[in-house]
Write an enzyme that holds these catalytic residues in place. Structure first.
Site, PDB file in Angstrom:
ATOM      1  N   HIS A   1       0.834  -1.214   0.000  1.00 16.69           N
ATOM      2  CA  HIS A   1       0.000   0.000   0.000  1.00 16.69           C
ATOM      3  C   HIS A   1       0.865   1.259   0.000  1.00 16.69           C
ATOM      4  CE1 HIS A   1      -3.646  -2.378   1.058  1.00 16.69           C
ATOM      5  NE2 HIS A   1      -2.774  -3.115   1.727  1.00 16.69           N
TER       6      HIS A   1
ATOM      7  N   GLU B   1      11.037   5.676 -17.954  1.00 21.41           N
ATOM      8  CA  GLU B   1       9.990   6.509 -18.530  1.00 21.41           C
ATOM      9  C   GLU B   1       9.652   6.067 -19.949  1.00 21.41           C
ATOM     10  OE1 GLU B   1      11.410  10.496 -18.209  1.00 21.41           O
ATOM     11  OE2 GLU B   1      11.139  10.585 -16.035  1.00 21.41           O
TER      12      GLU B   1
ATOM     13  N   SER C   1      17.560  17.971 -16.975  1.00 21.59           N
ATOM     14  CA  SER C   1      16.811  19.224 -17.005  1.00 21.59           C
ATOM     15  C   SER C   1      17.593  20.266 -17.781  1.00 21.59           C
ATOM     16  CB  SER C   1      16.550  19.729 -15.583  1.00 21.59           C
ATOM     17  OG  SER C   1      15.973  21.015 -15.600  1.00 21.59           O
TER      18      SER C   1
ATOM     19  N   LYS D   1      20.600  17.657 -12.454  1.00 25.61           N
ATOM     20  CA  LYS D   1      19.435  16.776 -12.291  1.00 25.61           C
ATOM     21  C   LYS D   1      19.546  15.579 -13.228  1.00 25.61           C
ATOM     22  CE  LYS D   1      14.407  17.067 -11.745  1.00 25.61           C
ATOM     23  NZ  LYS D   1      13.947  16.008 -12.634  1.00 25.61           N
TER      24      LYS D   1
END
Length: 443
Positions: A167, A310, A297, A303
């Site tokens: 969960h 993805e 980025s 970053k």
């Protein structure tokens, strides 16, 4: 010579009409389908010559032209939009005309190249065999590579204990190795699912001609062509369970797409877990270091993003969408023919290609280079209050719950609160051994 021929239009009037009629997407039929049309027509010509129905010299010229299509030399000679007449008649005639043009002026696209065939049996046969070929030689090896990478990573990270999560909340300890072994098994089950569809993908309607009766074809034609194709490719190419089923329905393609959709679901789960475990590096879970492939980025210096996971999740979304279209297309088998075959071909072969590419990328550019943040994993394992589950056999659920509640309220460790509650140190040593907790039945 080959380049000169490829640059001029080898097709004829029926192809030109179809190009003019179907100005929809600008996307031609999948190249593997065109190539399998060439391969089938080469085998058909030689079989018709064996059966005494076609002049041997003419048959060899037809076969040579078909083999050039099969080899991919003439992909640019198939310009018709994939959204065309639903039987694939236009692309079948495209193949007939290109082959006749190459084979000589005495070769007729219908009477000779298309002998013993109909678009209604040869085009879906090409689609089935293109999907069978791509699943066998592209997708399954790519999935097996990914499963092997995940298995190797599971062994490498077998000793890294961390907090389990259910969960999305802290749960009892597990190891990273156990999680990656689970991912490897998921992909392995996906391979098994894809394999289970191959037998029905290999059942082709060739020989049924227009409606499944086999009108205008020799009774030995289909079996001989199947045998030739199987010998040439090593694929298991089979007769249909029933010629009318094979002509009217495309359930084998729908079934194969269902297996691909399940693989897409599995890859989404794996990729999302990797994204979450790699989140950070300071404000996320940061349990894993994913390979740094590129800047993450254009504005935030330093970053790094989980670009391969993805990509995998985007591919999975497309495959699931393709499956929906394939399901709708599969519904359109009216009486003796399904007229959504080009759409089925486009989406099924697209899904196979996407999943194969995504699986290889996930293995090579992500999984193989993953490293564990051992310090963070150990810290989470120590912090998880669900480790109190292991105290249940010694002190009971209610007392263990009270210890968890006090530890959560006070911010102290389970061990400290349990010790204060009077639990013996020897019990704590046995029950709160995190690695033993992750493998309660080991040894």
């Amino acid at each position: 010579m080959a380049q000169t021929e490829a640059r001029r239009e080898l097709w004829g009037g029926e192809t030109r009409k179809a190009v003019a009629n179907f100005t929809v997407s600008g996307e031609p039929i999948p190249a593997p389908v065109a190539r399998w049309l060439g391969r089938i027509k080469a085998a058909a010509a030689r079989v018709n010559a064996e059966l005494g129905l076609l002049d041997a010299d003419k048959a060899e010229r037809i076969a040579a032209a078909g083999e050039r299509i099969a080899a991919g030399e003439l992909d640019d000679q198939f310009p018709i939009d994939v959204f065309q007449t639903g039987s694939g008649t236009s692309s079948n005639m495209n193949a007939n005309e290109v082959i006749a043009s190459l084979a000589g002026e005495d070769v007729h696209p219908n009477d000779d190249v298309n002998m013993g065939q109909s678009s209604n049996d040869v085009f879906p046969s090409a689609v089935h065999l293109a999907a069978l070929d791509a699943s066998t030689n592209e997708l399954i090896p790519a999935l097996e590579q990914l499963a092997a990478s995940l298995s190797a990573k599971a062994r490498e990270l077998d000793d890294v204990v961390k907090s389990g999560r259910t969960h999305l909340m802290d749960a009892v300890p597990v190891t990273l190795g156990q999680e990656f072994a689970g991912y490897a098994a998921q992909v392995g089950e996906g391979v098994a699912r894809v394999r289970s569809t191959l037998g029905r993908l290999g059942q082709i309607p060739l020989g049924g001609t227009a409606v499944g009766t086999g009108l205008n074809t020799h009774p030995e034609f289909a079996a001989r062509v199947r045998r030739r194709l199987a010998e040439e490719t090593g694929l298991e190419i089979l007769p249909p369970a029933d010629p009318f089923e094979a002509q009217a329905a495309r359930d084998g393609l729908v079934e194969a797409s269902g297996a691909l959709k399940t693989v897409a679901v599995s890859l989404t789960k794996i990729a999302n877990d990797l994204r979450l475990m790699g989140s950070g590096p300071r404000a996320g879970l940061a349990e894993l270091f994913l390979p740094e492939l590129q800047k993450g980025s254009s504005i935030m210096p330093g970053k790094v993003n989980p670009v391969i996971p993805e990509v995998v999740t985007q591919v999975a979304a497309q495959v699931i969408g393709n499956d929906t279209a394939i399901t709708v297309g599969g519904l359109q088998g009216h009486f003796e023919l399904n007229v959504f075959v080009p759409l089925l071909a486009r989406n099924l072969l697209g899904s196979i290609t996407l999943l194969a590419g995504a699986s290889r990328a996930l293995a090579e550019k992500c999984v193989d280079g993953i490293e564990a943040n051992r310090e963070a994993c150990e810290r989470y394992a120590e912090l998880t209050l669900s480790a109190a589950t292991a105290l249940n056999p010694y002190i009971g659920y209610d007392r263990a719950s009270a210890i968890v509640q006090e530890a959560a309220r006070s911010g102290r460790s389970l061990r400290e609160v349990a010790r204060e509650d009077g639990v013996e140190e020897s019990v704590l040593d046995r029950a709160l051994d995190l690695r033993a907790m992750a493998r309660p039945h080991a040894g």
